[in-house]
Design an enzyme around this catalytic site. Sequence first.
Site, short mmCIF file in Angstrom:
data_model
loop_
_atom_site.label_atom_id
_atom_site.label_comp_id
_atom_site.label_asym_id
_atom_site.label_seq_id
_atom_site.Cartn_x
_atom_site.Cartn_y
_atom_site.Cartn_z
N TYR A 95 -4.21 15.98 -4.28
CA TYR A 95 -4.41 14.66 -3.78
C TYR A 95 -4.13 13.15 -4.72
O TYR A 95 -4.86 12.52 -4.87
CB TYR A 95 -6.20 14.56 -3.60
CG TYR A 95 -6.63 15.75 -3.09
CD1 TYR A 95 -6.38 16.35 -1.75
CD2 TYR A 95 -7.69 16.82 -3.82
CE1 TYR A 95 -6.89 17.42 -1.22
CE2 TYR A 95 -8.12 17.95 -3.19
CZ TYR A 95 -7.64 18.12 -1.97
OH TYR A 95 -8.28 19.52 -1.40
N HIS A 96 -2.84 13.51 -5.13
CA HIS A 96 -2.48 12.35 -6.13
C HIS A 96 -1.01 11.75 -5.65
O HIS A 96 -0.25 11.63 -6.58
CB HIS A 96 -2.40 12.98 -7.42
CG HIS A 96 -3.68 13.48 -7.98
ND1 HIS A 96 -3.58 14.41 -9.12
CD2 HIS A 96 -5.15 13.39 -7.79
CE1 HIS A 96 -4.99 14.82 -9.43
NE2 HIS A 96 -5.55 13.82 -8.71
#
Length: 530
Positions: A466-467
């Site tokens: 999720y980056h």
Amino acid sequence: MYDYIIVGAGSAGCVLAARLSEDPGTRVCLLEAGGTNDSALINAPAAVVTIMPRPGRYNWGFETVPQPGLNGRRGYQPRGKGLGGSSAINAMLYVRGQAEDYDAWAELGNSGWSYDDVLPYFIKAENNETHDDSFHGQGGPLNVAELRAPCRINGAYVDACVEQGLPRNPDFNGATQYGASSYQVTQVNGERCSAAKAYLGPNMHRPNLEVVTDVHVTRLLFDGQRCVGVAAQRDGQPVEYRAQAETLVCAGAFGSPQLLMLSGVGPGAHLQDMGIDVRHDASGVGQNLQDHIDIVHGFKARADSDTFGISLGFTMSLARAIFEWRKTRTGILTTPFAECGGFFKSNPELQRPDLQLIMVRALVNDHGRKITASHGFSSHMTLLNPASRGTVRLASTDAFAAPLIDPKFLSDDDDFARFKTGSRFQLDVLQSDALAPWRGEMVFPFDPADEQALEADLRNRADTQYHPVGTCKMGPDADAVVDERLRVRGIENLRVIDASVMPTICRGNTNAPTIMIAEKGADMIREDRR
Ligand SMILES: Cc1cc2nc3c(=O)[nH]c(=O)nc-3n(C[C@H](O)[C@H](O)[C@H](O)COP(=O)(O)OP(=O)(O)OC[C@H]3O[C@@H](n4cnc5c(N)ncnc54)[C@H](O)[C@@H]3O)c2cc1C
């Protein structure tokens, strides 16, 4: 008419709104596509499990295009929607990355972005409840706290990391990141401390700050090559917002390049293919997408292990926990699920970690999109400095359509080799004696000594941590979208300020770095206006 229009009230947008409106003579308007996020589902840390797995009111819930590196699967890309943006649905781990990450940004030609330059902005943002030394700040808006109710496996997992050779490290954001311990979290008084809670909450009353929710910005408005504001839709009606000084795009690593391209700022050939008039041919918009690839391994555990799962005893204790959290903001609802872990190296010769571990007090199956009923614990392993580079492109000229997201996960052979090494280490940690009292049977079992089985497991199950970053990168080169003061090249009065400007992904979670970027961006805007 405002001085500044800010598009997107996420980690970066909230910081800018608060800092720029500190001057009562400056009129600031913050525009957010989502709602106010005034909900216990956002505030109660553990409630993230109800939001993260699927698109909805609080989550854009994007998907990637099929990924050859993941056996043709589509990856999942949750992104926060509403005040706080992704900081309203994230796992709250407070990790800044490594000093050398920022020194590398400066070496790429971004003067003012070395570690020495950015450390004051991490400190300015922070109110650390534990660490009070030259690395940390007190009195900043972003509260950083210890876990209130870590699970019983927490200590055993850290012991398992030590058993496998990692040192204990009480502060991942101090002198070194290397080692294992519990994570600190962005929480305040047992509640999530999103960027909205930290920066907007105390300042919403300011007469010079207007925060508009449920307004979707559809394109930027120009007078020649000068940006003068934005066009948007609210309640199905077109609206315009005009900025006298600058428009600040903070729509995140997917939203920011999408908005630039919809407005004619992007790779000329792609825009022409889409039938969009090219205002500025900026080849780098939507390029350079970097993300942290991640693999989860898990083991079942007894119901009394303090892990989340579906059992009669746990259902009863959950009911008590809801009551406890509502009364005292304590108990298991304060858990971010992700509780402890560490940073380690794929090769002992390396100077610094390139891999990360995160222990989760539940069984994670496909981002929680599939339910594994049993009690158990999981471990995430992440490659921190991938060489794989992807893209964000337009799927449509419709501003409401999701963009085409192509991270090109594991397209680089060395990424895959180091990812494999890291997952072997993760399995060693999980098989350590320290975890023996808790460990049941492995979920998704395979023989780690079997090279082909290990590779198949990674290709079949790995996905994002999720980056996503880097799609409007900062730099002096031809592919850079913004300069080192975050001004969009070729356009006046327009900056991009969010995770998309990172030239290279930092080796850690990306919320604190994004907040740092916005703190520094706010100072640069004020300096440039004088
Ligand atoms: C599930 C999950 C877990 C994570 N866990 C962690 C963690 O534990 N620790 C950590 O450090 N980081 C974590 N992250 C990453 C971190 O939260 C993000 O990197 C960071 O929040 C990005 O900030 P941003 O300002 O770039 O974008 P965002 O915070 O995503 O903000 C963008 C905002 O713009 C709005 N927007 C987009 N398009 C438009 C438009 N056209 N008009 C109006 N508004 C628009 C969006 O709704 C959103 O509010 C996690 C992220 C996710 C999704």
